[in-house]
Design an enzyme around this catalytic site. Structure first.
Site, PDB file in Angstrom:
ATOM      1  N   HIS A  62       0.833  -1.204   0.000  1.00 25.62           N
ATOM      2  CA  HIS A  62       0.000   0.000   0.000  1.00 25.62           C
ATOM      3  C   HIS A  62       0.866   1.251   0.000  1.00 25.62           C
ATOM      4  CE1 HIS A  62      -3.519   2.512   1.000  1.00 25.62           C
ATOM      5  NE2 HIS A  62      -4.223   1.484   0.601  1.00 25.62           N
ATOM      6  N   ARG A  66       1.844   9.057  -6.050  1.00 23.99           N
ATOM      7  CA  ARG A  66       1.254  10.353  -6.466  1.00 23.99           C
ATOM      8  C   ARG A  66       1.498  10.735  -7.930  1.00 23.99           C
ATOM      9  NH1 ARG A  66      -2.304  10.500  -2.478  1.00 23.99           N
ATOM     10  NH2 ARG A  66      -1.507  11.210  -0.461  1.00 23.99           N
ATOM     11  N   ASP A 153      -8.454   2.531  -3.177  1.00 23.17           N
ATOM     12  CA  ASP A 153      -7.588   3.110  -2.156  1.00 23.17           C
ATOM     13  C   ASP A 153      -8.426   3.610  -0.977  1.00 23.17           C
ATOM     14  OD1 ASP A 153      -5.234   3.926  -0.960  1.00 23.17           O
ATOM     15  OD2 ASP A 153      -4.976   5.707  -2.179  1.00 23.17           O
ATOM     16  N   ASN A 279      -5.582   7.668   8.149  1.00 24.20           N
ATOM     17  CA  ASN A 279      -6.801   6.941   7.789  1.00 24.20           C
ATOM     18  C   ASN A 279      -6.429   5.522   7.385  1.00 24.20           C
ATOM     19  OD1 ASN A 279      -9.269   6.061   6.823  1.00 24.20           O
ATOM     20  ND2 ASN A 279      -9.181   7.252   4.933  1.00 24.20           N
ATOM     21  N   ASP A 306       1.513   1.865   4.182  1.00 25.23           N
ATOM     22  CA  ASP A 306       0.493   2.892   3.929  1.00 25.23           C
ATOM     23  C   ASP A 306       1.153   4.249   3.696  1.00 25.23           C
ATOM     24  OD1 ASP A 306      -2.050   3.864   3.456  1.00 25.23           O
ATOM     25  OD2 ASP A 306      -2.540   4.147   5.564  1.00 25.23           O
TER      26      ASP A 306
END
Length: 419
Positions: A62, A66, A153, A279, A306
């Site tokens: 994960h 970008r 995602d 998150n 993450d």
């Protein structure tokens, strides 16, 4: 390229040399010899460091790079540098780009941009077009172009009917659906874990129920469709229990947990430091205990970074207005070393190198002769301090700057390259 690693302790459950201290000779990207006291041929690059360990290169399930669309936060090049610095030789890149990774051309762009590097970048395609949660993307076409899994995602699939169709569609070509469970009708506008601390701080909470309700829903959908589902970044004790029961029923379900949800709890938010706004939210110590138990009994298959780069404009603001996420590729292994007493070094490597590849169906590196050298070199007891100047990501959104960490990455070897 010829490399000799001297007196390295092997940590690899698939190697006959596991837990032995050996010399390892690598030539042209292939492990040539593994034994005691290898004589170095002329021109060999020798790695000799006290306490060095070797394992299969780490793999992250994960990571947000970008690129394209948000290159000021991170791009594929800097993302790969961060991965290599953190001991990762492979990552699954998330589709939260602009344009979204929802077509085969976008998948091919990522593969082309990351080609011939020490880090292998495997694209994840989106489940729905533009991550909007309504219309399925061309998953089959993306799969043929190299997408290994499909996820929206952080935009959890809210519509049960869409998730049902996705599971059925992906089943036709052996695709893996990944979902981060979060019922937004329950968690809407939440800033941190719902509880006493959120109340004291005056911050709107994110109830555990938002995650658990969607996990229960998705388990029922897997039971109905006989599809394959991976839960990304679970964070609560009840989520662990729901997945444990589902696995015992024989459902084709796997799960991972983000490293920060294993080492940080909700009290980190008491100072309103937005670097701790993530998150899923940081939960309670009770949740952390359950997550670690889930790792031990293989309810949770993997640990992910993450990695979520955010620029300073989105972090140096009031807690309510800050974006979620922290960068973590360079610190994930060191943070995982905090779990050594719980799951052991071999358990850490299993959760961060072996299992992620196993559930994606890709080749699992082995520290054995005649195998491709895909290796992470580390010292599990070396202490080091993360300094901002040493962060290779474009974004610096981590709470660990200036913090002393234990467990240092020495380097990685993959694709005939040493970094």
């Amino acid at each position: 390229m010829m490399v000799l690693i001297r007196a390295a302790k092997v940590i690899d459950p698939n190697s006959k040399h596991n837990n032995k201290v050996v010399d390892i000779l690598i030539k042209n990207g292939i492990i040539q010899e593994i034994r005691k006291n290898i004589n170095a041929p002329k021109g060999t690059n020798i790695i000799e460091e006290k306490g060095v360990h070797v394992s299969p290169g780490l793999f992250d399930l994960h990571a947000n790079f970008r690129d394209p669309g948000f290159e000021w936060k991170e791009d594929i090049k800097t993302g790969m540098l961060a991965a290599a610095k953190g001991g990762f030789t492979g990552v699954l890149s998330m589709p939260s780009t602009l344009p979204t990774t929802d077509t085969k051309s976008q998948v091919e762009y990522i593969l082309k941009m990351s080609n011939d590097n020490v880090v292998n970048v495997y694209p994840a395609g989106s489940i729905t077009k533009d991550l909007k949660g309504y219309e399925l993307s061309e998953m089959y076409d993306m799969s043929r172009s190299g997408a290994l899994a499909f996820t929206d995602d952080k935009n959890s699939i809210q519509h049960a009917g869409v998730m049902k169709l996705a599971l059925l569609y992906a089943k036709n070509f052996g695709g893996i659906i990944m979902n981060q469970a979060n019922d937004k009708s329950i968690s809407k506008d939440g800033q941190m874990n719902e509880g006493v601390i959120s109340t004291v701080l005056g911050l709107k909470g994110i109830p555990s129920l938002a995650e658990e309700l969607m996990i229960a829903r998705d388990i029922k959908l897997v039971e109905y469709t006989k599809g394959r589902l991976h839960f990304s970044c679970i964070s609560t004790a009840k989520s662990v229990e729901l997945i444990r029961v589902a696995k015992k029923q024989g459902l084709n379900i796997t799960a991972d947990v983000a490293i920060h949800n294993l080492v940080l709890d909700e009290t980190a938010c008491e100072g309103f430091d937005t670097h701790y706004k993530v998150n899923p939210a940081l939960r309670t110590q009770k949740d952390i205990t359950a997550l670690i138990k889930g790792l031990k009994d293989n309810t949770i298959d993997a640990i992910s970074s993450d990695h979520t780069p955010q620029d300073i404009e989105n972090k140096k603001v009031e807690f309510d207005n800050a974006e979620f996420g922290m960068i973590s590729l360079q610190t994930a292994f060191s943070l995982a070393c905090k779990l050594e007493n719980e799951i052991g070094l071999e358990g850490i490597i299993e959760k961060m190198a072996v299992n992620p590849r196993k559930l994606l169906g890709i080749n699992i590196p082995e520290i054995n002769t005649d195998k491709a050298a895909n290796i992470c070199l580390f010292n599990p007891i070396t202490e080091w301090t993360l300094e901002e100047k040493n962060i290779v990501s474009k974004s610096k959104n981590t709470p660990f700057i200036g913090k002393k960490l234990k467990g240092k990455i020495i380097g990685v070897i993959n694709n005939g390259k040493l970094y």
